[in-house]
Write a protein that holds these residues in place. Structure first.
Motif, PDB file in Angstrom:
ATOM      1  N   GLU A 108      -2.439 -21.819 -16.502  1.00 44.59           N
ATOM      2  CA  GLU A 108      -3.552 -20.876 -16.662  1.00 44.59           C
ATOM      3  C   GLU A 108      -4.817 -21.585 -17.126  1.00 44.59           C
ATOM      4  OE1 GLU A 108      -1.399 -16.634 -17.681  1.00 44.59           O
ATOM      5  OE2 GLU A 108      -1.689 -18.057 -19.319  1.00 44.59           O
ATOM      6  N   ILE A 109      -4.659 -22.589 -17.983  1.00 42.11           N
ATOM      7  CA  ILE A 109      -5.822 -23.333 -18.461  1.00 42.11           C
ATOM      8  C   ILE A 109      -6.416 -24.178 -17.337  1.00 42.11           C
ATOM      9  CG2 ILE A 109      -6.561 -25.191 -20.013  1.00 42.11           C
ATOM     10  CD1 ILE A 109      -4.406 -24.106 -22.003  1.00 42.11           C
ATOM     11  N   ALA A 110      -5.554 -24.869 -16.596  1.00 47.28           N
ATOM     12  CA  ALA A 110      -6.027 -25.813 -15.576  1.00 47.28           C
ATOM     13  C   ALA A 110      -6.496 -25.129 -14.299  1.00 47.28           C
ATOM     14  CB  ALA A 110      -4.918 -26.816 -15.240  1.00 47.28           C
ATOM     15  N   ALA A 111      -5.883 -24.037 -13.919  1.00 42.07           N
ATOM     16  CA  ALA A 111      -6.181 -23.425 -12.618  1.00 42.07           C
ATOM     17  C   ALA A 111      -6.695 -21.996 -12.755  1.00 42.07           C
ATOM     18  CB  ALA A 111      -4.926 -23.454 -11.750  1.00 42.07           C
ATOM     19  N   ALA A 112      -7.442 -21.736 -13.802  1.00 41.03           N
ATOM     20  CA  ALA A 112      -7.918 -20.368 -14.040  1.00 41.03           C
ATOM     21  C   ALA A 112      -8.781 -19.848 -12.886  1.00 41.03           C
ATOM     22  CB  ALA A 112      -8.700 -20.305 -15.346  1.00 41.03           C
ATOM     23  N   ARG A 113      -9.638 -20.690 -12.358  1.00 46.17           N
ATOM     24  CA  ARG A 113     -10.542 -20.243 -11.291  1.00 46.17           C
ATOM     25  C   ARG A 113      -9.777 -19.847 -10.030  1.00 46.17           C
ATOM     26  NH1 ARG A 113     -15.129 -23.621 -11.270  1.00 46.17           N
ATOM     27  NH2 ARG A 113     -15.978 -22.034 -12.607  1.00 46.17           N
ATOM     28  N   SER A 114      -8.865 -20.704  -9.565  1.00 47.76           N
ATOM     29  CA  SER A 114      -8.125 -20.367  -8.340  1.00 47.76           C
ATOM     30  C   SER A 114      -7.162 -19.203  -8.589  1.00 47.76           C
ATOM     31  CB  SER A 114      -7.378 -21.588  -7.803  1.00 47.76           C
ATOM     32  OG  SER A 114      -6.327 -21.946  -8.652  1.00 47.76           O
ATOM     33  N   LEU A 115      -6.614 -19.113  -9.785  1.00 51.20           N
ATOM     34  CA  LEU A 115      -5.707 -18.012 -10.108  1.00 51.20           C
ATOM     35  C   LEU A 115      -6.447 -16.677 -10.060  1.00 51.20           C
ATOM     36  CD1 LEU A 115      -2.821 -17.332 -11.018  1.00 51.20           C
ATOM     37  CD2 LEU A 115      -3.560 -17.660 -13.366  1.00 51.20           C
TER      38      LEU A 115
ATOM     39  N   LEU B 180      -9.494 -11.176  -9.378  1.00 54.63           N
ATOM     40  CA  LEU B 180     -10.005 -10.959 -10.732  1.00 54.63           C
ATOM     41  C   LEU B 180     -11.133 -11.936 -11.046  1.00 54.63           C
ATOM     42  CD1 LEU B 180      -6.595 -10.529 -12.610  1.00 54.63           C
ATOM     43  CD2 LEU B 180      -8.155  -8.729 -11.873  1.00 54.63           C
ATOM     44  N   ASP B 181     -12.007 -12.139 -10.066  1.00 58.62           N
ATOM     45  CA  ASP B 181     -13.121 -13.078 -10.236  1.00 58.62           C
ATOM     46  C   ASP B 181     -13.935 -12.727 -11.482  1.00 58.62           C
ATOM     47  OD1 ASP B 181     -12.561 -14.530  -7.897  1.00 58.62           O
ATOM     48  OD2 ASP B 181     -13.514 -12.969  -6.687  1.00 58.62           O
TER      49      ASP B 181
ATOM     50  N   VAL C  94     -10.960 -15.426 -19.805  1.00 63.25           N
ATOM     51  CA  VAL C  94      -9.857 -14.615 -20.335  1.00 63.25           C
ATOM     52  C   VAL C  94      -8.525 -15.274 -19.986  1.00 63.25           C
ATOM     53  CG1 VAL C  94      -8.691 -12.383 -20.168  1.00 63.25           C
ATOM     54  CG2 VAL C  94     -11.173 -12.471 -20.258  1.00 63.25           C
ATOM     55  N   VAL C  95      -8.397 -15.729 -18.756  1.00 61.27           N
ATOM     56  CA  VAL C  95      -7.151 -16.366 -18.315  1.00 61.27           C
ATOM     57  C   VAL C  95      -6.930 -17.667 -19.088  1.00 61.27           C
ATOM     58  CG1 VAL C  95      -5.992 -17.455 -16.357  1.00 61.27           C
ATOM     59  CG2 VAL C  95      -7.142 -15.265 -16.064  1.00 61.27           C
ATOM     60  N   ARG C  96      -7.989 -18.433 -19.343  1.00 63.22           N
ATOM     61  CA  ARG C  96      -7.841 -19.657 -20.136  1.00 63.22           C
ATOM     62  C   ARG C  96      -7.409 -19.327 -21.568  1.00 63.22           C
ATOM     63  NH1 ARG C  96     -12.723 -21.021 -17.402  1.00 63.22           N
ATOM     64  NH2 ARG C  96     -12.241 -22.435 -15.689  1.00 63.22           N
ATOM     65  N   ALA C  97      -7.985 -18.271 -22.126  1.00 64.20           N
ATOM     66  CA  ALA C  97      -7.571 -17.856 -23.479  1.00 64.20           C
ATOM     67  C   ALA C  97      -6.104 -17.436 -23.490  1.00 64.20           C
ATOM     68  CB  ALA C  97      -8.455 -16.712 -23.969  1.00 64.20           C
ATOM     69  N   TYR C  98      -5.689 -16.724 -22.456  1.00 64.08           N
ATOM     70  CA  TYR C  98      -4.272 -16.352 -22.351  1.00 64.08           C
ATOM     71  C   TYR C  98      -3.406 -17.606 -22.217  1.00 64.08           C
ATOM     72  CZ  TYR C  98      -5.547 -11.425 -21.629  1.00 64.08           C
ATOM     73  OH  TYR C  98      -6.009 -10.141 -21.768  1.00 64.08           O
ATOM     74  N   GLY C  99      -3.912 -18.616 -21.540  1.00 59.64           N
ATOM     75  CA  GLY C  99      -3.182 -19.876 -21.419  1.00 59.64           C
ATOM     76  C   GLY C  99      -2.995 -20.546 -22.771  1.00 59.64           C
ATOM     77  N   LEU C 100      -4.037 -20.538 -23.585  1.00 57.01           N
ATOM     78  CA  LEU C 100      -3.913 -21.090 -24.935  1.00 57.01           C
ATOM     79  C   LEU C 100      -2.887 -20.310 -25.750  1.00 57.01           C
ATOM     80  CD1 LEU C 100      -7.656 -21.833 -25.757  1.00 57.01           C
ATOM     81  CD2 LEU C 100      -5.836 -23.489 -25.310  1.00 57.01           C
TER      82      LEU C 100
END
Length: 180
Positions: free
Chosen positions: A36-43, A49-50, A55-61
């Motif tokens: 989630e941290i590394a591929a937040a944009r493509s995910l 969910l552009d 938010v996705v990076r925070a969820y990754g942390l």
């Protein structure tokens, strides 16, 4: 190399399958969090969910922290419950993309199904750990015959009659009520 932490983690509870599940969820959490941290944009792009990359990076942390907690804690149950709460948050966030204008709605539904499946594993693991780690309650102490007075209540009557109140504890003259 065999992991020996399962036996020392919860002494007296031989269910190693639950320990393996908890450790597996810990490693899964770390892997998912790093993804989630590394591929937040493509995910987010592939889920429709552009704009929610942060938010996705925070969820990754959160996932990485929870995974580390599961793997390093003597009692992983609270950390597994944290995963359950995180899963609920993930599902709520994914649900915001369930509108007709989302061109990747099918991907989103698939992601929600995957999160729901992992949530089921988290709940099963949390419940099993909760039942395994229950410790017997100590019997409550019996205080019914105690008064709180070491020499008894009768010995306390009049004990303060001859007490000389220190000057700092006395009421200042300006605050005393008017004498009639």
């Amino acid at each position: 190399m065999r992991y020996e932490g399962a036996r020392s983690r919860r002494r007296g509870h031989p269910d190693e399958a639950t320990d393996r599940l908890a450790r597996g969820l810990g490693w899964f959490s770390i892997g998912l969090g790093l993804f989630e941290i590394a591929a937040a944009r493509s995910l987010t792009r592939n889920l429709g969910l552009d704009g929610r990359e942060d938010v996705v990076r925070a969820y990754g942390l959160r996932e990485v922290g929870t995974g580390i907690g599961i793997l390093t804690s003597a009692d992983p149950a609270p950390w597994i419950l944290g995963r359950v709460a995180g899963d609920a948050l993930d599902l709520a966030t994914l649900a915001t993309g369930l509108h007709d204008r989302n061109p990747h709605r099918d991907n989103l539904l698939l992601a929600m199904a995957a999160v729901a499946g992992v949530t089921a594993l988290d709940v099963i693991c949390a419940e099993t750990l909760r039942h395994e780690t229950r410790r017997p309650l100590r019997p409550l102490a019996d205080y019914h015959g105690r008064s709180g007075f070491p020499k008894g209540i009768r010995a306390s009557h009049g004990a303060a009659r001859d007490l000389d109140i220190p000057r700092a504890f006395r009421q200042p003259e300006a605050l005393r009520p008017y004498a009639a």
